[in-house]
Design an enzyme around this catalytic site. Structure first.
Site, PDB file in Angstrom:
ATOM      1  N   THR A   1       4.352  47.683  12.403  1.00 48.66           N
ATOM      2  CA  THR A   1       3.122  47.804  13.198  1.00 48.66           C
ATOM      3  C   THR A   1       3.397  48.469  14.551  1.00 48.66           C
ATOM      4  O   THR A   1       2.586  49.247  15.035  1.00 48.66           O
ATOM      5  CB  THR A   1       2.433  46.439  13.410  1.00 48.66           C
ATOM      6  OG1 THR A   1       3.415  45.466  13.755  1.00 48.66           O
ATOM      7  CG2 THR A   1       1.706  45.985  12.168  1.00 48.66           C
TER       8      THR A   1
ATOM      9  N   ARG B   1      -2.391  44.724   4.204  1.00 46.22           N
ATOM     10  CA  ARG B   1      -3.076  43.519   3.747  1.00 46.22           C
ATOM     11  C   ARG B   1      -3.986  43.062   4.874  1.00 46.22           C
ATOM     12  O   ARG B   1      -3.614  43.089   6.031  1.00 46.22           O
ATOM     13  CB  ARG B   1      -2.073  42.404   3.425  1.00 46.22           C
ATOM     14  CG  ARG B   1      -1.401  42.589   2.085  1.00 46.22           C
ATOM     15  CD  ARG B   1      -0.546  41.393   1.727  1.00 46.22           C
ATOM     16  NE  ARG B   1      -0.176  40.604   2.885  1.00 46.22           N
ATOM     17  CZ  ARG B   1      -0.639  39.392   3.144  1.00 46.22           C
ATOM     18  NH1 ARG B   1      -1.479  38.827   2.331  1.00 46.22           N
ATOM     19  NH2 ARG B   1      -0.234  38.746   4.216  1.00 46.22           N
TER      20      ARG B   1
ATOM     21  N   GLN C   1       9.357  44.887   2.446  1.00 49.34           N
ATOM     22  CA  GLN C   1       8.100  44.884   1.707  1.00 49.34           C
ATOM     23  C   GLN C   1       7.288  46.130   2.054  1.00 49.34           C
ATOM     24  O   GLN C   1       6.216  46.333   1.497  1.00 49.34           O
ATOM     25  CB  GLN C   1       7.292  43.630   2.079  1.00 49.34           C
ATOM     26  CG  GLN C   1       7.986  42.341   1.686  1.00 49.34           C
ATOM     27  CD  GLN C   1       7.213  41.116   2.162  1.00 49.34           C
ATOM     28  OE1 GLN C   1       7.225  40.752   3.335  1.00 49.34           O
ATOM     29  NE2 GLN C   1       6.515  40.483   1.250  1.00 49.34           N
TER      30      GLN C   1
ATOM     31  N   ASP D   1       6.801  52.510   3.742  1.00 49.95           N
ATOM     32  CA  ASP D   1       6.700  53.660   4.637  1.00 49.95           C
ATOM     33  C   ASP D   1       7.992  54.453   4.831  1.00 49.95           C
ATOM     34  O   ASP D   1       7.985  55.517   5.443  1.00 49.95           O
ATOM     35  CB  ASP D   1       6.159  53.215   6.007  1.00 49.95           C
ATOM     36  CG  ASP D   1       6.955  52.035   6.594  1.00 49.95           C
ATOM     37  OD1 ASP D   1       8.204  52.069   6.539  1.00 49.95           O
ATOM     38  OD2 ASP D   1       6.323  51.085   7.100  1.00 49.95           O
TER      39      ASP D   1
ATOM     40  N   HIS E   1       8.428  46.975  -2.729  1.00 47.94           N
ATOM     41  CA  HIS E   1       7.150  47.544  -3.153  1.00 47.94           C
ATOM     42  C   HIS E   1       7.198  49.069  -3.260  1.00 47.94           C
ATOM     43  O   HIS E   1       6.154  49.715  -3.292  1.00 47.94           O
ATOM     44  CB  HIS E   1       6.043  47.093  -2.194  1.00 47.94           C
ATOM     45  CG  HIS E   1       5.830  45.609  -2.187  1.00 47.94           C
ATOM     46  ND1 HIS E   1       5.355  44.908  -1.114  1.00 47.94           N
ATOM     47  CD2 HIS E   1       6.074  44.678  -3.163  1.00 47.94           C
ATOM     48  CE1 HIS E   1       5.295  43.606  -1.410  1.00 47.94           C
ATOM     49  NE2 HIS E   1       5.732  43.448  -2.637  1.00 47.94           N
TER      50      HIS E   1
ATOM     51  N   CYS F   1       4.985  63.320 -17.533  1.00 47.47           N
ATOM     52  CA  CYS F   1       6.344  63.561 -18.027  1.00 47.47           C
ATOM     53  C   CYS F   1       7.388  62.716 -17.295  1.00 47.47           C
ATOM     54  O   CYS F   1       8.570  62.807 -17.587  1.00 47.47           O
ATOM     55  CB  CYS F   1       6.696  65.047 -17.902  1.00 47.47           C
ATOM     56  SG  CYS F   1       6.879  65.612 -16.193  1.00 47.47           S
TER      57      CYS F   1
ATOM     58  N   CYS G   1       1.539  67.508 -11.209  1.00 43.94           N
ATOM     59  CA  CYS G   1       2.931  67.787 -11.545  1.00 43.94           C
ATOM     60  C   CYS G   1       3.165  69.288 -11.659  1.00 43.94           C
ATOM     61  O   CYS G   1       2.459  69.967 -12.402  1.00 43.94           O
ATOM     62  CB  CYS G   1       3.280  67.102 -12.865  1.00 43.94           C
ATOM     63  SG  CYS G   1       4.947  67.457 -13.442  1.00 43.94           S
TER      64      CYS G   1
ATOM     65  N   ASN H   1       8.422  36.006  13.593  1.00 44.45           N
ATOM     66  CA  ASN H   1       7.049  36.314  13.204  1.00 44.45           C
ATOM     67  C   ASN H   1       6.091  35.795  14.276  1.00 44.45           C
ATOM     68  O   ASN H   1       6.345  34.754  14.874  1.00 44.45           O
ATOM     69  CB  ASN H   1       6.729  35.673  11.844  1.00 44.45           C
ATOM     70  CG  ASN H   1       5.504  36.293  11.204  1.00 44.45           C
ATOM     71  OD1 ASN H   1       5.442  37.505  11.016  1.00 44.45           O
ATOM     72  ND2 ASN H   1       4.508  35.486  10.878  1.00 44.45           N
TER      73      ASN H   1
HETATM   74 ZN   LIG Z   1       4.826  66.103 -15.352  1.00 43.10          ZN
END
Ligand SMILES: [Zn+2]
Length: 254
Positions: free
Chosen positions: A34, A42, A109, A112, A127, A138, A158, A222
């Site tokens: 942040t 979230r 988590q 970025d 994540h 593909c 693609c 936190n």
């Molecule tokens: Zn492809």
């Protein structure tokens, strides 16, 4: 300024523990980014797509992406248009720890990629990472910079087979990558210092992973209380980036 609540003492204790440790694991959530200008997705308000407000959780769900990939790519373009997004003192400090041979892994988590931009190499991204793209046809992989217009808001295709590209993130409704989870479990179970930062520890799998820590130096950083506070050996409420900035400035670099 913080003297009354003893926060400077807590930061010196953290600095001392960092100095004494050799297998640190840094486990981070949204609160680490942040201060880099990336909001906590979230709890974020809805995303507007063609005048319709779509909850972000829907934009980031696999069922929705399969039918409406353009909503994700528009949101991604909007997020990537933010000015001045860059690693902060926390990302830099953690990268320095790894270079100094004191940190065994970053578990994050966040999607970025800011830890890598700061120089971290051993990053376990629970994540995924939004700057890696995968072809839904593909299965070829691309980096964001290889695909023209991927930040434009249009659905990228693609270059090989023209199928829709998806980000290499774990959408809501998808399973976490087993190798990443196992790597996180191993690193955490072998850690001599576990710093958990910027996460409220209420979301799967964060809380479960912390359970693997067997050491006696669990640091929770936190802004608000977490369900794990009673098990923490050190609790710091200050913003994550600021804590590490002060550690940098006090010459406690690794
Ligand atoms: Zn492809």
């Amino acid at each position: 300024m913080d003297q009354q609540d003893g926060q400077p003492d807590r930061r010196s204790l953290l600095a001392q523990w960092i100095e004494e440790s050799r297998r640190i694991v840094f486990f981070g959530g949204a609160g680490v980014s942040t201060e880099s200008g990336i909001p906590d997705f979230r709890g974020a308000t809805g995303f507007y797509h063609q005048d319709l407000e779509i909850p972000l959780e829907q934009v980031l769900s696999i069922d929705f992406f399969t039918v409406h990939p353009q909503a994700y790519w528009e949101w991604f373009a909007q997020e990537n248009a933010r000015e001045g997004v860059a690693p902060n003192a926390a990302h830099r400090f953690v990268a320095d720890l790894e270079r100094a041979g004191k940190l065994s892994a970053v578990v994050t988590q966040n999607i970025d990629g800011l830890h890598q931009r700061a120089g971290s190499e051993r990053v376990l991204e629970l994540h995924g990472n939004w700057s890696r793209l995968i072809c839904t046809g593909c299965a070829e992989r691309f980096s964001l910079s290889e695909v023209e217009g991927a930040r434009s808001g249009a659905v990228p295709r693609c270059p090989e087979c023209a199928s829709v590209l998806r980000p290499d993130i774990v959408f809501y409704g998808e399973m976490l990558d087993n190798d990443v989870v196992e790597g996180a479990v191993r690193a955490i179970s072998e850690a001599d210092l576990l710093i958990v930062a910027g996460t409220s520890l209420v979301v799967y799998p964060a809380a479960g992973l912390i359970d693997y820590y067997a050491g006696e130096r669990l640091v929770l950083m936190n802004a608000t209380p977490t369900p794990y506070d009673s098990r923490a050996d050190l609790i710091i409420r200050d913003p994550v980036g600021r804590v590490f900035q002060e550690l940098e400035h006090t010459g406690r670099r690794p």
